[in-house]
Design an enzyme around this catalytic site. Structure first.
Site, short mmCIF file in Angstrom:
data_model
loop_
_atom_site.label_atom_id
_atom_site.label_comp_id
_atom_site.label_asym_id
_atom_site.label_seq_id
_atom_site.Cartn_x
_atom_site.Cartn_y
_atom_site.Cartn_z
N ASP A 11 0.87 -1.19 0.00
CA ASP A 11 0.00 0.00 0.00
C ASP A 11 0.90 1.23 0.00
O ASP A 11 2.09 1.15 0.30
CB ASP A 11 -0.92 0.02 1.24
N SER A 12 0.30 2.38 -0.30
CA SER A 12 1.05 3.63 -0.25
C SER A 12 1.37 4.03 1.20
O SER A 12 2.22 4.88 1.42
CB SER A 12 0.21 4.74 -0.87
N TYR A 43 -0.37 8.50 -2.35
CA TYR A 43 -0.16 8.33 -3.79
C TYR A 43 -1.30 8.96 -4.59
O TYR A 43 -1.16 9.27 -5.76
CB TYR A 43 -0.13 6.85 -4.17
N GLY A 44 -2.46 9.10 -3.93
CA GLY A 44 -3.72 9.40 -4.63
C GLY A 44 -3.80 10.75 -5.32
O GLY A 44 -4.74 11.00 -6.07
N CYS A 74 -4.43 -1.68 -2.04
CA CYS A 74 -4.53 -0.26 -2.36
C CYS A 74 -5.31 -0.13 -3.66
O CYS A 74 -4.91 -0.71 -4.68
CB CYS A 74 -3.11 0.31 -2.53
N CYS A 184 -10.96 2.87 -0.83
CA CYS A 184 -9.59 3.22 -0.47
C CYS A 184 -9.35 2.46 0.82
O CYS A 184 -10.17 2.53 1.74
CB CYS A 184 -9.43 4.72 -0.25
N1 DGL Z 1 -4.86 3.25 0.49
C1 DGL Z 1 -4.85 3.69 -0.84
C2 DGL Z 1 -6.04 3.24 -1.64
O1 DGL Z 1 -6.63 2.23 -1.37
C3 DGL Z 1 -4.52 5.08 -1.23
C4 DGL Z 1 -4.03 6.11 -0.38
C5 DGL Z 1 -3.19 7.15 -1.10
O2 DGL Z 1 -3.70 8.15 -1.61
O3 DGL Z 1 -2.01 6.94 -1.14
O4 DGL Z 1 -6.41 3.86 -2.60
#
Ligand code: DGL
Length: 266
Positions: A11-12, A43-44, A74, A184
């Site tokens: 995951d990020s 990361y989003g 993620c 998310c």
């Molecule tokens: N936990 C991540 C997801 O399921 C994203 C979080 C992020 O923005 O890094 O999308």
């Protein structure tokens, strides 16, 4: 590939631990290596090419640890597509389920919302998949860019967090949805707050258990389930180990985890 090899989970940041908890429950003898890229989360709101580069560093790290399967805990990474994530590696890649089958029999008015990062919403992948499986359903995606930074900063129960959750729930409520997917993996940390913000009449669903069911089936089919391992998880972060460990306590059975600060280049 053999049964004793570990399963990688990425995951990020800390969110993927909401999937790791189900993995440990469903597959109590597997050895998991989880990576949360806490040095570079979120990361989003990053460009696609940058996310691909970061993911490549995580998969290369896990390839060197000889994983037999990669669970992408993620949604933001999952929507890049399996081929891009696998990038020539020979382990199977299991992405986050989009919940198309979960909503069956749950939504009564066929109006479904999902909460996700802006990147995930912008790809249209969740909307397309759910509407393809069930053309009668109307899907509304809501980007929630404030939530991941607030979760990573442990702002639980603060007015700031409550206001952010309410803002996004109110936006989805204008579409009269009766079912909402947490698309998310960070958001299960806020499941109660999100349910409260929607109030009765809206069902909030987390696709993690279903995703884990899929990961299990693929290992079973390939005779790669570990029947006798000690079931410990190496829970690795690229920064802020103590903060990440505090967040882990919300999700994981701490007695079955070993925590590490890692350098993805090693
Ligand atoms: N936990 C991540 C997801 O399921 C994203 C979080 C992020 O923005 O890094 O999308």
């Amino acid at each position: 590939m053999d049964r004793e090899q570990p399963v990688g989970v990425i995951d990020s940041g800390v969110g993927g631990m909401s999937v790791l908890r189900w993995l440990q429950e469903k597959m109590p003898h597997e050895h998991f290596i989880f990576i949360g890229d806490t040095a570079r989360t979120p990361y989003g709101d990053r460009p696609r090419e940058e996310i691909i580069r970061f993911v490549g560093e995580m998969t290369a790290f896990l390839e060197r640890r000889h994983i037999k399967q990669l669970v992408v805990a993620c949604n933001t990474i999952t929507v890049l597509g399996t081929d891009i994530i696998r990038d020539g590696h020979d382990f199977d890649v299991i992405g986050m389920g989009k919940g198309a089958l979960m909503i069956r029999g749950v939504t009564k008015n066929n109006r479904v919302g999902f909460m996700a990062t802006d990147f995930t919403v912008s790809t249209g992948a969740h909307k397309a998949e759910i509407e393809r499986v069930d053309p009668g359903v109307k899907v509304f995606g809501q980007g929630c860019p404030k939530l991941v930074p607030l979760i990573e900063a442990e702002k639980f129960g603060t007015p700031e967090m409550k206001a952010a959750v309410r803002e996004y729930a109110d936006m989805l409520k204008t579409h009269d949805v009766d079912t909402v997917l947490l698309s998310c993996t960070h958001y299960p940390f806020l499941q109660k707050d999100i349910e409260e913000a929607f109030g009765g009449g809206v069902t909030v669903l987390d696709p993690a258990a279903m995703t884990v069911g899929h990961a299990y089936e693929v290992l079973e089919e390939k005779h790669l389930l570990n029947p006798a391992g000690d079931g410990r998880a190496d829970v690795c972060f690229t920064a802020d180990l103590e903060r990440a460990r505090r967040l882990a306590a919300h999700m994981l059975d701490m007695g079955r985890c070993d925590f590490h600060l890692i350098d993805l280049k090693k």
